[in-house]
Design a protein around this motif. Structure first.
Motif, PDB file in Angstrom:
ATOM      1  N   TYR A  88     -29.024   7.556 -61.496  1.00  0.00           N
ATOM      2  CA  TYR A  88     -28.380   7.101 -60.254  1.00  0.00           C
ATOM      3  C   TYR A  88     -28.025   8.341 -59.426  1.00  0.00           C
ATOM      4  O   TYR A  88     -27.832   9.431 -59.979  1.00  0.00           O
ATOM      5  CB  TYR A  88     -27.093   6.338 -60.554  1.00  0.00           C
ATOM      6  CG  TYR A  88     -27.322   4.926 -61.033  1.00  0.00           C
ATOM      7  CD1 TYR A  88     -27.474   3.881 -60.131  1.00  0.00           C
ATOM      8  CD2 TYR A  88     -27.364   4.646 -62.392  1.00  0.00           C
ATOM      9  CE1 TYR A  88     -27.675   2.582 -60.576  1.00  0.00           C
ATOM     10  CE2 TYR A  88     -27.567   3.342 -62.847  1.00  0.00           C
ATOM     11  CZ  TYR A  88     -27.717   2.316 -61.934  1.00  0.00           C
ATOM     12  OH  TYR A  88     -27.914   1.033 -62.366  1.00  0.00           O
ATOM     13  N   LYS A  89     -27.897   8.148 -58.101  1.00  0.00           N
ATOM     14  CA  LYS A  89     -27.549   9.274 -57.232  1.00  0.00           C
ATOM     15  C   LYS A  89     -26.037   9.468 -57.238  1.00  0.00           C
ATOM     16  O   LYS A  89     -25.278   8.511 -57.072  1.00  0.00           O
ATOM     17  CB  LYS A  89     -28.029   9.020 -55.792  1.00  0.00           C
ATOM     18  CG  LYS A  89     -29.523   8.981 -55.653  1.00  0.00           C
ATOM     19  CD  LYS A  89     -29.912   8.982 -54.173  1.00  0.00           C
ATOM     20  CE  LYS A  89     -31.406   8.793 -53.993  1.00  0.00           C
ATOM     21  NZ  LYS A  89     -31.827   7.401 -54.233  1.00  0.00           N
ATOM     22  N   GLU A  95     -24.227   3.679 -55.447  1.00  0.00           N
ATOM     23  CA  GLU A  95     -24.959   3.997 -56.685  1.00  0.00           C
ATOM     24  C   GLU A  95     -23.965   4.316 -57.813  1.00  0.00           C
ATOM     25  O   GLU A  95     -24.183   3.958 -58.971  1.00  0.00           O
ATOM     26  CB  GLU A  95     -25.881   5.202 -56.451  1.00  0.00           C
ATOM     27  CG  GLU A  95     -26.990   4.915 -55.473  1.00  0.00           C
ATOM     28  CD  GLU A  95     -28.378   5.052 -56.090  1.00  0.00           C
ATOM     29  OE1 GLU A  95     -28.499   5.531 -57.220  1.00  0.00           O
ATOM     30  OE2 GLU A  95     -29.342   4.660 -55.403  1.00  0.00           O
ATOM     31  N   ASP A  98     -22.732   1.049 -59.045  1.00  0.00           N
ATOM     32  CA  ASP A  98     -23.752   0.381 -59.872  1.00  0.00           C
ATOM     33  C   ASP A  98     -23.832   1.033 -61.247  1.00  0.00           C
ATOM     34  O   ASP A  98     -23.937   0.350 -62.269  1.00  0.00           O
ATOM     35  CB  ASP A  98     -25.137   0.459 -59.187  1.00  0.00           C
ATOM     36  CG  ASP A  98     -25.222  -0.468 -57.984  1.00  0.00           C
ATOM     37  OD1 ASP A  98     -24.350  -1.351 -57.856  1.00  0.00           O
ATOM     38  OD2 ASP A  98     -26.149  -0.297 -57.174  1.00  0.00           O
ATOM     39  N   ALA A  99     -23.792   2.363 -61.264  1.00  0.00           N
ATOM     40  CA  ALA A  99     -23.882   3.087 -62.551  1.00  0.00           C
ATOM     41  C   ALA A  99     -22.711   2.728 -63.464  1.00  0.00           C
ATOM     42  O   ALA A  99     -22.877   2.562 -64.672  1.00  0.00           O
ATOM     43  CB  ALA A  99     -23.917   4.595 -62.297  1.00  0.00           C
ATOM     44  N   ASP A 102     -23.463  -0.467 -65.185  1.00  0.00           N
ATOM     45  CA  ASP A 102     -24.759  -0.566 -65.868  1.00  0.00           C
ATOM     46  C   ASP A 102     -24.590  -0.380 -67.383  1.00  0.00           C
ATOM     47  O   ASP A 102     -24.402   0.734 -67.869  1.00  0.00           O
ATOM     48  CB  ASP A 102     -25.718   0.488 -65.294  1.00  0.00           C
ATOM     49  CG  ASP A 102     -27.147   0.281 -65.759  1.00  0.00           C
ATOM     50  OD1 ASP A 102     -27.352  -0.202 -66.893  1.00  0.00           O
ATOM     51  OD2 ASP A 102     -28.065   0.596 -64.984  1.00  0.00           O
TER      52      ASP A 102
END
Ligand code: SF4
Length: 291
Positions: A88-89, A95, A98-99, A102
């Motif tokens: 991920y960035k 991001e 999201d990470a 995850d």
């Protein structure tokens, strides 16, 4: 992967991953565990200074972390160097969010579950502060913040450190990210953090604490006050309680800042001054020797 293979043809990296996982027998894991223990002994003892043994130990760490990475694919867990890649960035807040969620790639969720969560449950602190010194620590910090707030909603979670200081203009504009923690200490943190702990303990409002960005029911606020530490009156750092013997070093090495800022401050390419609100300051020579 087996289930996936029934639905569609696996991609090349998925086939490689499946083969690597098939090789990971109980015997192989036992062998890696034994080698890892030996490697830890080397980096914590005098054998650290034997170049061949050190190289062997470092290669064992790489072997172990690449094996652990198989479980979190396509993440790449790396040590050394500290360059774990969750795919991920790091500087895109969506991001990062999201990470954090995850469950496939985010190894830090398991670190929290197995190590941090029991430790926090045992200690029951009122405040937890996490420093982000290097940008590589953003994912682990945000994951820990999110999971602390999820499992221990009454604990005040604050972040600080050099990376946070450099994000000071962005943090108030990213409420989704800021929802993972309660406050952020920017610039130098000693006075701000002490005042924050006292205010949280006394149930006081946070508006008058310097170097603080915080959120409450009405939104995210940046304190108008800043404070630069007086180096002469600062005590030396206290490392009590840190498990220093667990670091991968044969000799004890402790960080100690005798100065802050840069006496020169003229190099065009340098952003060192971004981390401070005041210029160059130093402790007195006698004080440094005594400390
Ligand atoms: S590079 Fe930065 S910290 Fe180093 S001397 Fe130049 S201004 Fe100072």
């Amino acid at each position: 992967l087996r289930k996936l293979a029934k639905r569609r043809e696996l991609e090349e990296w998925e086939t490689d991953l499946q083969l690597a996982l098939c090789d990971l027998t109980r015997d192989r894991v036992a062998e890696l565990t034994r080698k890892a223990e030996q490697a830890k002994q080397i980096v914590r003892g005098r054998e650290f200074y034997d170049a061949d043994k050190l190289e062997w130990a470092i290669n064992v760490f790489r072997e172990v972390t690449s094996t652990i990475s198989l479980v979190y694919a396509p993440a790449r867990i790396c040590m050394p160097p500290m360059e774990t890649d969750l795919s991920y960035k790091i500087y895109v807040s969506s991001e990062v969010l999201d990470a954090v969620q995850d469950t496939q790639v985010n190894v830090y969720r398991d670190v929290f579950e197995h190590i941090l969560k029991p430790a926090i449950a045992a200690e029951q602190p009122d405040v937890i502060g996490i420093s982000i010194v290097l940008q590589q620590q953003v994912f682990s910090t945000m994951t820990f913040c999110a999971l602390i707030k999820q499992h221990f909603p009454d604990i005040h979670v604050t972040i600080g450190g050099n990376t946070v200081t450099r994000l000071r203009d962005v943090l108030p504009t990213t409420p989704d990210l800021f929802a993972l923690f309660d406050s952020a200490v920017v610039y130098e943190g000693e006075t701000a953090f002490l005042q924050l702990v006292e205010a949280v303990g006394a149930g006081r409002e946070l508006a008058n604490i310097p170097n603080l960005i915080y959120r409450d029911a009405s939104g995210i606020h940046t304190s108008p006050l800043t404070y630069a530490e007086d180096m002469v009156s600062l005590p030396p750092p206290d490392f009590t309680g840190l498990p220093l013997e667990r670091y991968f070093l044969p000799d004890r090495i402790l960080p100690y800042l005798a100065t802050r800022g840069c006496y020169w401050g003229r190099c065009e390419f340098c952003d060192h001054g971004e981390g401070y609100t005041a210029g160059y300051r130093t402790k007195k020579i006698d004080q440094i020797i005594e400390e």
